[in-house]
Scaffold this motif. Sequence first.
Motif, PDB file in Angstrom:
ATOM      1  N   ILE A   1       0.891  -1.206  -0.093  1.00 36.80           N
ATOM      2  CA  ILE A   1      -0.124  -0.005  -0.200  1.00 36.80           C
ATOM      3  C   ILE A   1       0.745   1.340   0.030  1.00 36.80           C
ATOM      4  CG2 ILE A   1      -1.706   1.416   1.346  1.00 36.80           C
ATOM      5  CD1 ILE A   1      -3.012  -1.313   2.229  1.00 36.80           C
ATOM      6  N   PHE A   2       1.989   1.133   0.924  1.00 31.89           N
ATOM      7  CA  PHE A   2       2.830   2.607   0.819  1.00 31.89           C
ATOM      8  C   PHE A   2       3.484   2.727  -0.414  1.00 31.89           C
ATOM      9  CE2 PHE A   2       3.527   1.933   5.841  1.00 31.89           C
ATOM     10  CZ  PHE A   2       2.289   2.003   6.038  1.00 31.89           C
ATOM     11  N   THR A   3       3.841   1.727  -1.094  1.00 34.10           N
ATOM     12  CA  THR A   3       4.716   1.940  -2.255  1.00 34.10           C
ATOM     13  C   THR A   3       3.860   1.979  -3.634  1.00 34.10           C
ATOM     14  OG1 THR A   3       4.872  -0.637  -2.647  1.00 34.10           O
ATOM     15  CG2 THR A   3       6.915   0.641  -1.531  1.00 34.10           C
ATOM     16  N   ALA A   4       2.333   1.640  -3.390  1.00 31.73           N
ATOM     17  CA  ALA A   4       1.323   1.512  -4.649  1.00 31.73           C
ATOM     18  C   ALA A   4       2.022   0.574  -5.593  1.00 31.73           C
ATOM     19  CB  ALA A   4       1.253   2.799  -5.162  1.00 31.73           C
ATOM     20  N   LYS A   5       2.790  -0.519  -5.162  1.00 33.70           N
ATOM     21  CA  LYS A   5       3.505  -1.733  -6.112  1.00 33.70           C
ATOM     22  C   LYS A   5       2.503  -2.203  -6.885  1.00 33.70           C
ATOM     23  CE  LYS A   5       6.608  -5.375  -6.056  1.00 33.70           C
ATOM     24  NZ  LYS A   5       7.297  -4.981  -6.955  1.00 33.70           N
ATOM     25  N   ARG A   6       2.723  -2.541  -8.030  1.00 30.74           N
ATOM     26  CA  ARG A   6       1.945  -3.434  -8.904  1.00 30.74           C
ATOM     27  C   ARG A   6       2.366  -4.654  -9.202  1.00 30.74           C
ATOM     28  NH1 ARG A   6      -1.019   0.146 -13.516  1.00 30.74           N
ATOM     29  NH2 ARG A   6      -1.491   1.890 -12.355  1.00 30.74           N
ATOM     30  N   LEU A   7       1.609  -5.589  -8.905  1.00 30.81           N
ATOM     31  CA  LEU A   7       2.048  -7.115  -8.789  1.00 30.81           C
ATOM     32  C   LEU A   7       1.610  -7.869  -9.975  1.00 30.81           C
ATOM     33  CD1 LEU A   7       1.209  -8.137  -5.387  1.00 30.81           C
ATOM     34  CD2 LEU A   7       3.277  -7.457  -6.028  1.00 30.81           C
ATOM     35  N   THR A   8       2.588  -8.874 -10.493  1.00 34.44           N
ATOM     36  CA  THR A   8       2.035  -9.685 -11.406  1.00 34.44           C
ATOM     37  C   THR A   8       1.278 -10.964 -10.743  1.00 34.44           C
ATOM     38  OG1 THR A   8       4.188 -11.336 -11.255  1.00 34.44           O
ATOM     39  CG2 THR A   8       4.121  -9.572 -12.724  1.00 34.44           C
ATOM     40  N   SER A   9       0.536 -11.900 -11.481  1.00 36.79           N
ATOM     41  CA  SER A   9      -0.108 -12.776 -11.010  1.00 36.79           C
ATOM     42  C   SER A   9       0.710 -13.728 -10.028  1.00 36.79           C
ATOM     43  CB  SER A   9      -1.104 -13.420 -12.020  1.00 36.79           C
ATOM     44  OG  SER A   9      -0.220 -13.922 -13.143  1.00 36.79           O
ATOM     45  N   LYS A  10       2.032 -14.169 -10.727  1.00 39.44           N
ATOM     46  CA  LYS A  10       2.885 -14.948  -9.939  1.00 39.44           C
ATOM     47  C   LYS A  10       3.212 -14.204  -8.760  1.00 39.44           C
ATOM     48  CE  LYS A  10       7.101 -17.365 -10.597  1.00 39.44           C
ATOM     49  NZ  LYS A  10       7.623 -17.217  -9.178  1.00 39.44           N
ATOM     50  N   GLU A  11       3.580 -13.219  -8.656  1.00 33.18           N
ATOM     51  CA  GLU A  11       4.222 -12.516  -7.430  1.00 33.18           C
ATOM     52  C   GLU A  11       2.993 -12.462  -6.322  1.00 33.18           C
ATOM     53  OE1 GLU A  11       7.267  -8.873  -9.015  1.00 33.18           O
ATOM     54  OE2 GLU A  11       5.088  -8.778  -9.028  1.00 33.18           O
ATOM     55  N   ALA A  12       1.657 -12.237  -6.907  1.00 28.01           N
ATOM     56  CA  ALA A  12       0.726 -12.278  -6.113  1.00 28.01           C
ATOM     57  C   ALA A  12       0.237 -13.637  -5.301  1.00 28.01           C
ATOM     58  CB  ALA A  12      -0.836 -11.951  -6.822  1.00 28.01           C
ATOM     59  N   LYS A  13       0.617 -14.559  -6.156  1.00 30.02           N
ATOM     60  CA  LYS A  13       0.440 -16.044  -5.723  1.00 30.02           C
ATOM     61  C   LYS A  13       1.446 -16.076  -4.664  1.00 30.02           C
ATOM     62  CE  LYS A  13      -0.489 -20.707  -7.036  1.00 30.02           C
ATOM     63  NZ  LYS A  13       0.563 -21.393  -5.982  1.00 30.02           N
ATOM     64  N   ASP A  14       2.824 -15.578  -4.944  1.00 31.49           N
ATOM     65  CA  ASP A  14       3.639 -16.138  -3.981  1.00 31.49           C
ATOM     66  C   ASP A  14       3.538 -15.359  -2.478  1.00 31.49           C
ATOM     67  OD1 ASP A  14       5.286 -17.435  -6.077  1.00 31.49           O
ATOM     68  OD2 ASP A  14       6.587 -15.664  -6.511  1.00 31.49           O
ATOM     69  N   ILE A  15       2.897 -14.403  -2.555  1.00 28.81           N
ATOM     70  CA  ILE A  15       2.727 -13.834  -1.151  1.00 28.81           C
ATOM     71  C   ILE A  15       1.431 -14.119  -0.507  1.00 28.81           C
ATOM     72  CG2 ILE A  15       4.292 -12.005  -1.525  1.00 28.81           C
ATOM     73  CD1 ILE A  15       1.937 -10.040  -1.734  1.00 28.81           C
ATOM     74  N   GLY A  16       0.666 -15.008  -1.233  1.00 30.22           N
ATOM     75  CA  GLY A  16      -0.913 -15.528  -0.715  1.00 30.22           C
ATOM     76  C   GLY A  16      -1.862 -14.652  -1.176  1.00 30.22           C
ATOM     77  N   LEU A  17      -1.909 -13.848  -1.992  1.00 31.54           N
ATOM     78  CA  LEU A  17      -2.771 -12.697  -2.200  1.00 31.54           C
ATOM     79  C   LEU A  17      -3.731 -13.549  -3.293  1.00 31.54           C
ATOM     80  CD1 LEU A  17      -4.112  -9.994  -2.441  1.00 31.54           C
ATOM     81  CD2 LEU A  17      -2.381  -9.328  -4.185  1.00 31.54           C
ATOM     82  N   VAL A  18      -3.305 -14.424  -4.007  1.00 32.04           N
ATOM     83  CA  VAL A  18      -4.288 -15.355  -4.812  1.00 32.04           C
ATOM     84  C   VAL A  18      -3.830 -16.622  -4.610  1.00 32.04           C
ATOM     85  CG1 VAL A  18      -4.341 -13.480  -6.567  1.00 32.04           C
ATOM     86  CG2 VAL A  18      -2.876 -15.173  -7.087  1.00 32.04           C
ATOM     87  N   GLU A  19      -5.084 -17.596  -4.977  1.00 35.08           N
ATOM     88  CA  GLU A  19      -4.850 -18.979  -4.482  1.00 35.08           C
ATOM     89  C   GLU A  19      -4.258 -19.749  -5.803  1.00 35.08           C
ATOM     90  OE1 GLU A  19      -5.838 -17.330  -1.396  1.00 35.08           O
ATOM     91  OE2 GLU A  19      -7.391 -17.115  -2.999  1.00 35.08           O
ATOM     92  N   GLU A  20      -4.672 -19.206  -6.971  1.00 33.92           N
ATOM     93  CA  GLU A  20      -4.299 -20.174  -8.292  1.00 33.92           C
ATOM     94  C   GLU A  20      -3.671 -19.096  -9.296  1.00 33.92           C
ATOM     95  OE1 GLU A  20      -3.943 -23.211  -8.960  1.00 33.92           O
ATOM     96  OE2 GLU A  20      -5.038 -24.373  -7.284  1.00 33.92           O
ATOM     97  N   VAL A  21      -2.946 -19.424 -10.105  1.00 33.33           N
ATOM     98  CA  VAL A  21      -2.865 -18.603 -11.215  1.00 33.33           C
ATOM     99  C   VAL A  21      -2.914 -19.606 -12.486  1.00 33.33           C
ATOM    100  CG1 VAL A  21      -0.958 -17.749 -12.415  1.00 33.33           C
ATOM    101  CG2 VAL A  21      -0.982 -17.130 -10.267  1.00 33.33           C
ATOM    102  N   LEU A  22      -3.719 -19.115 -13.497  1.00 37.55           N
ATOM    103  CA  LEU A  22      -4.026 -20.262 -14.435  1.00 37.55           C
ATOM    104  C   LEU A  22      -3.669 -19.508 -15.914  1.00 37.55           C
ATOM    105  CD1 LEU A  22      -7.649 -21.127 -13.451  1.00 37.55           C
ATOM    106  CD2 LEU A  22      -5.624 -22.687 -13.103  1.00 37.55           C
ATOM    107  N   GLU A  23      -3.450 -20.420 -16.863  1.00 37.25           N
ATOM    108  CA  GLU A  23      -3.096 -19.973 -18.285  1.00 37.25           C
ATOM    109  C   GLU A  23      -4.233 -19.234 -18.736  1.00 37.25           C
ATOM    110  OE1 GLU A  23      -1.368 -22.947 -20.667  1.00 37.25           O
ATOM    111  OE2 GLU A  23       0.263 -23.210 -19.319  1.00 37.25           O
ATOM    112  N   LYS A  24      -3.890 -18.118 -19.676  1.00 35.67           N
ATOM    113  CA  LYS A  24      -4.857 -17.358 -20.224  1.00 35.67           C
ATOM    114  C   LYS A  24      -6.002 -18.157 -21.199  1.00 35.67           C
ATOM    115  CE  LYS A  24      -5.244 -13.164 -23.197  1.00 35.67           C
ATOM    116  NZ  LYS A  24      -4.536 -12.150 -23.899  1.00 35.67           N
TER     117      LYS A  24
END
Length: 259
Positions: free
Chosen positions: A161-184
């Motif tokens: 939140i402080f950095t307003a960082k934009r995450l890729t879906s893989k980065e989001a999964k690595d920190i537990g923000l998303v549960e699954e990443v699926l191919e387009k």
Amino acid sequence: MSTVQLEIIHEHIGLLTLNRPEAANSFSLQLLHDLNNALDEVEKNNQIRVLILTGSGEKAFCAGADLKEREGMTEEQVIATVGKIKSTTTRVEQIAIPTIAAINGAAFGGGLELALACDIRIACDTAKMGLTETSLGIIPGAGGTQRLSRLIGLGKAKYLIFTAKRLTSKEAKDIGLVEEVLEKEDFLEKSITISLSIAQNGPIGIQQAKKAINLGYETDITSGLKIEDLCYAKTIPTVDRREGLLAFKEKRKPQYKGK
């Protein structure tokens, strides 16, 4: 045409699609109105056991607030609109059935806050997301400061939140923000498959499990165990519980009715 579309697919799966692709499916006042109407329909339909939320097109899940619309608002109108977004995301969080955010593209600001209000988040491998409000001189105002920290921890939430960082879906999964990443290519199809794996289970049990998890998470372990007992007791007198036992004995797939 409505800015939100609701379809019933595979009998027990609701697919709710934000439908403003020309504006990255952002939260206009009309979309908020239509979204709440769609949630009314979901709550009245006892056949829906799982609700998928996604965005139309391939570029965006939801880009958050409609900043072009907001330019013409007074400060009071901005506060009221943010309040409407917050009450809508809270409504999604509190709906009885499981909800899955199928993040098909960009999910920034209020768009990610909507996903955070869902029970499960599944992201397309090309999706990007973040709570970027501080880059606009404001803060997440639709639950993001609260739900993100509960999901991934204080330090990580503050950093993002402080950095307003934009995450890729893989980065989001690595920190537990998303549960699954699926191919387009087969993103929605696989999202539906995950939904079906939930919908085949006892709907009363699923709803009571959601209630026990959500309420228990906000309290101490002793109180949480009491909440679990109360929710478990709700499943005991049901037809579904007896069907589950009978199906196990007869070595067949149970046919749950939600009764």
